[in-house]
Write a protein that holds these residues in place. Structure first.
Motif, mmCIF file in Angstrom:
data_model
loop_
_atom_site.group_PDB
_atom_site.id
_atom_site.type_symbol
_atom_site.label_atom_id
_atom_site.label_comp_id
_atom_site.label_asym_id
_atom_site.label_seq_id
_atom_site.Cartn_x
_atom_site.Cartn_y
_atom_site.Cartn_z
ATOM 1 N N GLY A 102 3.118 12.718 -10.147
ATOM 2 C CA GLY A 102 3.682 11.644 -10.946
ATOM 3 C C GLY A 102 4.152 10.431 -10.183
ATOM 4 O O GLY A 102 4.591 9.440 -10.793
ATOM 5 N N ALA A 103 4.093 10.462 -8.846
ATOM 6 C CA ALA A 103 4.528 9.306 -8.064
ATOM 7 C C ALA A 103 3.548 8.141 -8.226
ATOM 8 O O ALA A 103 2.346 8.344 -8.443
ATOM 9 N N GLU A 104 4.065 6.929 -8.120
ATOM 10 C CA GLU A 104 3.222 5.743 -8.054
ATOM 11 C C GLU A 104 2.783 5.569 -6.602
ATOM 12 O O GLU A 104 3.615 5.394 -5.719
ATOM 13 N N VAL A 105 1.495 5.653 -6.350
ATOM 14 C CA VAL A 105 0.973 5.562 -4.984
ATOM 15 C C VAL A 105 0.185 4.270 -4.824
ATOM 16 O O VAL A 105 -0.820 4.053 -5.515
ATOM 17 N N ILE A 106 0.649 3.420 -3.913
ATOM 18 C CA ILE A 106 -0.014 2.146 -3.621
ATOM 19 C C ILE A 106 -0.769 2.317 -2.305
ATOM 20 O O ILE A 106 -0.164 2.435 -1.236
ATOM 21 N N LYS A 107 -2.077 2.366 -2.386
ATOM 22 C CA LYS A 107 -2.924 2.582 -1.207
ATOM 23 C C LYS A 107 -3.307 1.225 -0.621
ATOM 24 O O LYS A 107 -4.009 0.441 -1.277
ATOM 25 N N VAL A 108 -2.864 0.955 0.599
ATOM 26 C CA VAL A 108 -3.177 -0.303 1.267
ATOM 27 C C VAL A 108 -4.446 -0.106 2.095
ATOM 28 O O VAL A 108 -4.520 0.781 2.946
ATOM 29 N N GLU A 109 -5.447 -0.964 1.858
ATOM 30 C CA GLU A 109 -6.731 -0.846 2.550
ATOM 31 C C GLU A 109 -7.115 -2.170 3.190
ATOM 32 O O GLU A 109 -6.623 -3.236 2.807
#
Length: 405
Positions: A30-37
């Motif tokens: 349920g976490a909000e995951v912001i993937k930086v690429e």
């Protein structure tokens, strides 16, 4: 019902498998995951194929898909000062940061733990490397197959020397990466509980090498207790007999006898009750000691029937055993279907993306499968607006600097 980590934000600076596996677990919870690429390139695994899932004009590799569902993809070039400033602002608004750069790799950009701690003292910062932040190997690159070798796993995996195909083998999936990802998730959850009690964040130092040695489990303890090197036994078990693959009349099957009662029932099913009564084989220690005498008897009996005949017979006698399933048979298995292991996620173009479910089943909260693996940079504008409050005009200025690609 919302997942147990709803309201937790994760800044994911990791790539390949160990880090993304951990952050995917957090996203499932349920976490909000912001993937930086990286702009224009993204996570290396986006190009690790074939096979590729054809998502419109942006094919996605199956490898990338396995570890990146539920995430938002943001492209930021943090080799530039403007990009570093954006990462720090995102870290300030996050609860967890996960990265798997080489030791000291992020320090040159001012994104190491001490620098980020200055803007967010409560942040949980998890670093995943091959060998950890300390020790003589800390600056070496670490990859799963290398660590399987160095960490002892390959020495106990494969057929014995002198047998057809004998020699050390790696496991068929990157288990060191996967275990490290899972241990990282456990470490992060422990740090979250500590933060809830004290308000303190902390740095988590995870190493593939540490993890690989830790999960040697009974094999490492066998060595530490006996001072004898474990041997490669193919599919057989060092401490339980018979517990290995046998050839049936039409293929192969796994027999997994775990105790004396199961062995006695197997012998009845196999039509050789006298073997169970043999003093050499009545107890598991005796069967281990007399493995070379017992295994040919078991192999001869199993070779008389087909795999399906044996599976039915073993089930009737409550003895563990099963076929060697292909992937097709795995996903067609009625137990796998009943547990909802295969997922269908809607991709950005509306097509249906396959995925594999998280094995955790809660009674009170739900695992979340709301978002397919994202296209590169698909969420950049939304994240900068929603999380950092960047206006449309400012977003145009940032884009003009090429920091977003």
């Amino acid at each position: 019902m919302a997942g147990p980590l709803t309201g937790i934000r994760v800044l994911d600076l990791s790539r390949i498998l160990a880090g993304p596996w951990a952050t995917q677990c957090l996203a499932d919870l349920g976490a909000e995951v912001i993937k930086v690429e990286r702009p224009d390139v993204g996570d290396d695994t986006r190009t690790w194929g074939p096979p590729f899932f054809e998502d419109g004009d942006k094919p996605v590799s199956a490898y990338f898909m396995c570890a990146n569902r539920g995430k938002k993809s943001v492209t930021i070039d943090f080799t530039k000062p403007e990009g570093q400033a954006l990462i720090k602002k995102l870290a300030e608004k996050s609860d967890i940061l996960v990265e798997n750069f080489k030791v000291g790799g992020l320090a040159r950009y001012g994104l190491d733990y001490e620098s980020i701690k200055a803007v967010n003292p409560g942040l949980i910062y998890c670093s995943i490397t091959g060998f950890g932040q300390t020790g003589p190997y800390k600056d070496r690159p670490g990859y799963d197959a290398l660590i399987q070798a160095l960490g002892g796993l390959m020495s106990i995996t494969g057929e014995p020397d002198g047998m057809p195909g004998g020699g050390p083998q790696k496991v068929g999936v990157a288990v060191t990466d996967l275990f490290t990802g899972l241990y990282s998730t456990i470490g992060i959850l422990g740090a979250l509980h500590h933060k809830a009690r004290t308000g303190e964040g902390q740095h988590i130092d995870m190493a593939l090498m540490d993890t690989q040695v830790a999960v040697l489990a009974n094999q490492s303890m066998n060595y530490l207790v006996s001072c004898k090197e474990p041997k490669r036994l193919g599919t057989a078990h060092p401490s339980i007999v018979p517990y290995q693959v046998f050839a049936s009349a039409d293929g192969h099957m796994m027999l997994a006898v775990g105790n004396d009662g199961q062995f006695a029932r197997f012998c009845v099913a196999a039509g050789m009750p006298e073997v169970a009564a043999d003093p050499r084989f009545k107890s598991n220690p005796g069967r281990v000691e007399n493995r070379e005498a017992l295994i040919p008897l078991v192999a001869e009996a199993i070779a008389r029937k087909t795999t399906d005949e044996w599976i039915a017979l073993l089930e009737a006698h409550n003895v563990p055993g099963g076929p060697i399933n292909t992937m097709e048979r795995v996903f067609d298995d009625p137990q796998v279907e009943a547990r909802g292991v295969a997922l269908a996620l809607k991709a950005e173009d509306g097509s249906i993306m396959p995925s594999v479910a998280n094995p955790i089943h809660y009674s009170g909260t739900e695992i979340s499968y709301d978002k397919a693996p994202p296209a590169l940079g698909a969420d950049t504008d939304d994240v900068l607006k929603d999380v950092l409050g960047v206006t449309d005009d400012n977003l145009k200025l940032v884009r003009a600097s090429k920091v977003l690609g």
